[in-house]
Design an enzyme around this catalytic site. Structure first.
Site, PDB file in Angstrom:
ATOM      1  N   MET A 115     -12.325   3.472   0.288  1.00  0.00           N
ATOM      2  CA  MET A 115     -12.313   3.582   1.617  1.00  0.00           C
ATOM      3  C   MET A 115     -13.510   5.312   1.661  1.00  0.00           C
ATOM      4  O   MET A 115     -12.900   5.830   2.646  1.00  0.00           O
ATOM      5  CB  MET A 115     -10.980   4.027   3.056  1.00  0.00           C
ATOM      6  N   SER A 153       3.561  -0.429   5.894  1.00  0.00           N
ATOM      7  CA  SER A 153       4.601   0.127   6.581  1.00  0.00           C
ATOM      8  C   SER A 153       5.726  -1.187   6.740  1.00  0.00           C
ATOM      9  O   SER A 153       6.693  -0.904   6.836  1.00  0.00           O
ATOM     10  CB  SER A 153       3.892   0.311   8.282  1.00  0.00           C
ATOM     11  N   HIS A 201      -8.577   1.194  -2.996  1.00  0.00           N
ATOM     12  CA  HIS A 201      -9.366   0.545  -2.036  1.00  0.00           C
ATOM     13  C   HIS A 201     -10.151   1.729  -1.530  1.00  0.00           C
ATOM     14  O   HIS A 201      -9.364   2.695  -0.840  1.00  0.00           O
ATOM     15  CB  HIS A 201      -8.833  -0.430  -0.915  1.00  0.00           C
ATOM     16  N   ASP A 203      -5.487  -7.299   4.584  1.00  0.00           N
ATOM     17  CA  ASP A 203      -5.401  -5.646   4.531  1.00  0.00           C
ATOM     18  C   ASP A 203      -5.076  -5.046   6.536  1.00  0.00           C
ATOM     19  O   ASP A 203      -6.302  -4.837   6.939  1.00  0.00           O
ATOM     20  CB  ASP A 203      -5.969  -5.143   3.874  1.00  0.00           C
ATOM     21  N   SER A 210       1.000  -1.401   0.521  1.00  0.00           N
ATOM     22  CA  SER A 210       0.438   0.516   0.250  1.00  0.00           C
ATOM     23  C   SER A 210       0.695   1.562   0.475  1.00  0.00           C
ATOM     24  O   SER A 210       2.015   0.932   1.264  1.00  0.00           O
ATOM     25  CB  SER A 210      -0.750  -0.209   1.352  1.00  0.00           C
ATOM     26  N   MET A 230     -10.676  -6.823   6.200  1.00  0.00           N
ATOM     27  CA  MET A 230      -9.537  -5.936   6.707  1.00  0.00           C
ATOM     28  C   MET A 230      -9.382  -6.257   8.119  1.00  0.00           C
ATOM     29  O   MET A 230     -10.488  -6.943   9.227  1.00  0.00           O
ATOM     30  CB  MET A 230     -10.598  -4.696   7.044  1.00  0.00           C
ATOM     31  N   HIS A 272      -1.296  -1.683  -3.696  1.00  0.00           N
ATOM     32  CA  HIS A 272      -2.933  -1.150  -3.703  1.00  0.00           C
ATOM     33  C   HIS A 272      -2.660   0.243  -2.998  1.00  0.00           C
ATOM     34  O   HIS A 272      -1.985   0.713  -2.467  1.00  0.00           O
ATOM     35  CB  HIS A 272      -2.873  -2.390  -2.027  1.00  0.00           C
ATOM     36  N   ASP A 306      -4.982   3.489  -1.480  1.00  0.00           N
ATOM     37  CA  ASP A 306      -6.226   3.365  -0.655  1.00  0.00           C
ATOM     38  C   ASP A 306      -6.970   4.972  -0.544  1.00  0.00           C
ATOM     39  O   ASP A 306      -6.027   6.081  -0.265  1.00  0.00           O
ATOM     40  CB  ASP A 306      -5.482   3.329   1.073  1.00  0.00           C
ATOM     41  N   MET A 311      -9.048   7.652   0.403  1.00  0.00           N
ATOM     42  CA  MET A 311     -10.324   7.747   1.962  1.00  0.00           C
ATOM     43  C   MET A 311     -10.736   9.074   1.511  1.00  0.00           C
ATOM     44  O   MET A 311      -9.839  10.341   1.654  1.00  0.00           O
ATOM     45  CB  MET A 311      -9.416   7.845   3.496  1.00  0.00           C
TER      46      MET A 311
END
Ligand code: DX5
Ligand code: ZN
Length: 220
Positions: A66, A196, A64, A173, A6, A135, A31, A33, A35
Site C-alpha cells: 500500500m 484482528s 501487500h 482483505d 496479517s 479490499m 500477510h 501489510d 504502508m
C-alpha cells in the site's frame, strides 16, 4: 479456505512467537501489510521486518504494498524472502511492465484495488496474475468493519475469473472474521486475510484460528 493472517495487529514485541503460533495453528500464508503514509495515511514496516518474518516461518509470505511507486521496492522484498507481491492498480500506471518486472524477479504476482475502484480496472490483467485481492475495507488500518457491498464484488470477480478459466487465487482483505468469513467463502474467495480475527487480546492465536475453522465447518 486458506487463511492469511496479517501481522498488522500482532504484538510486535513478540512477533516471532506470534508467527510461530499462527503457523502451529495451521494457517496457510503470512500477510505483510506495507504502508508508506502516502498511498494510505498510516506507516507500518518495510523489507527489514519482512526479512525477520520470513526467517521465522516456512509459510509463504506475501507483501501487500500500500505504497506509491511500488516498483522501486520489488527487489528489496524479493531479497527479504517474500514469495508474492500484491500491488494496487491505483499505484501502477504501467501495470503490464510492472507485472513483467515481478515475473523477472521470480515473484508471484498479486493485484488489488480499493473498495470503490471499478473491477474493470483489473479485468485485462486477470490472465497475467497469480492472485487477485479484493479490499473489503479502505486500506490503511486493521480492525475495520467489512464493507457489505464487497460480497457482490467478490461474486462478480469470481465470475470474471471463471469465464477466462483463470486459476488465480481470489483473496479478500479487511474485516474478515467469524461473522463474515462464510459469506466471503460462499461468494467465491479461496483465501482470506485475517488480521484482528487472529491477532487480538480476546483469544489466543490458536483459539482464534480454531474459531474461524469451526465457523467454516472445517475442523477435523
Ligand atoms: C488494511 C490491510 C489489511 C488489514 C486486515 O489496509 O490491508 O490486511 O490489516 O486487518 P483486519 O482483518 O483486522 O481487517
Ligand atoms: Zn492487507
Amino acid at each position: 479456505m486458506k487463511l492469511a493472517p496479517s501481522i498488522y495487529t500482532a504484538d510486535f514485541a513478540r512477533l516471532g512467537e506470534q508467527i510461530r503460533d499462527a503457523e502451529r495453528a495451521g494457517v496457510d500464508v503470512i500477510h505483510l501489510d506495507i504502508m508508506d503514509g502516502n498511498f494510505v495515511p498510516n506507516i507500518t514496516f518495510g523489507p527489514m521486518v519482512c526479512a525477520a518474518v520470513t526467517r521465522n516461518t516456512s509459510l509463504l509470505c506475501e507483501a501487500h504494498l500500500m505504497i506509491e511507486e511500488p516498483e522501486r521496492t520489488f527487489h528489496d522484498y524479493q531479497e527479504a524472502g517474500v514469495t508474492r507481491v500484491i500491488v494496487h492498480v491505483e499505484t501502477c500506471p504501467h501495470l503490464f511492465s510492472t507485472i513483467q518486472h515481478l515475473r523477472q524477479l521470480k515473484l508471484q504476482v498479486g493485484i488489488t484495488l480499493n473498495p470503490l475502484t471499478p473491477l474493470v480496472a483489473l479485468e485485462e490483467a486477470l490472465p497475467l496474475v497469480d492472485l487477485v485481492l479484493i479490499m473489503s475495507v479502505e486500506p490503511g488500518y486493521g480492525g475495520q468493519k467489512y464493507i457489505p457491498a464487497s460480497t457482490h464484488r467478490i461474486a462478480r470477480l469470481r465470475q470474471m475469473l471463471d469465464r477466462i478459466g483463470s486459476q488465480a487465487e481470489l483473496e479478500v482483505d479487511g474485516g474478515v472474521n467469524v461473522d463474515t468469513i462464510c459469506e466471503v467463502r460462499d461468494a467465491g474467495a479461496s483465501i482470506v486475510v485475517v488480521g484482528s480475527a487472529v491477532f487480538n487480546d480476546a483469544h489466543s492465536v490458536a483459539e482464534s484460528v480454531r474459531n474461524l475453522r469451526d465457523t467454516l465447518g472445517e475442523r477435523a
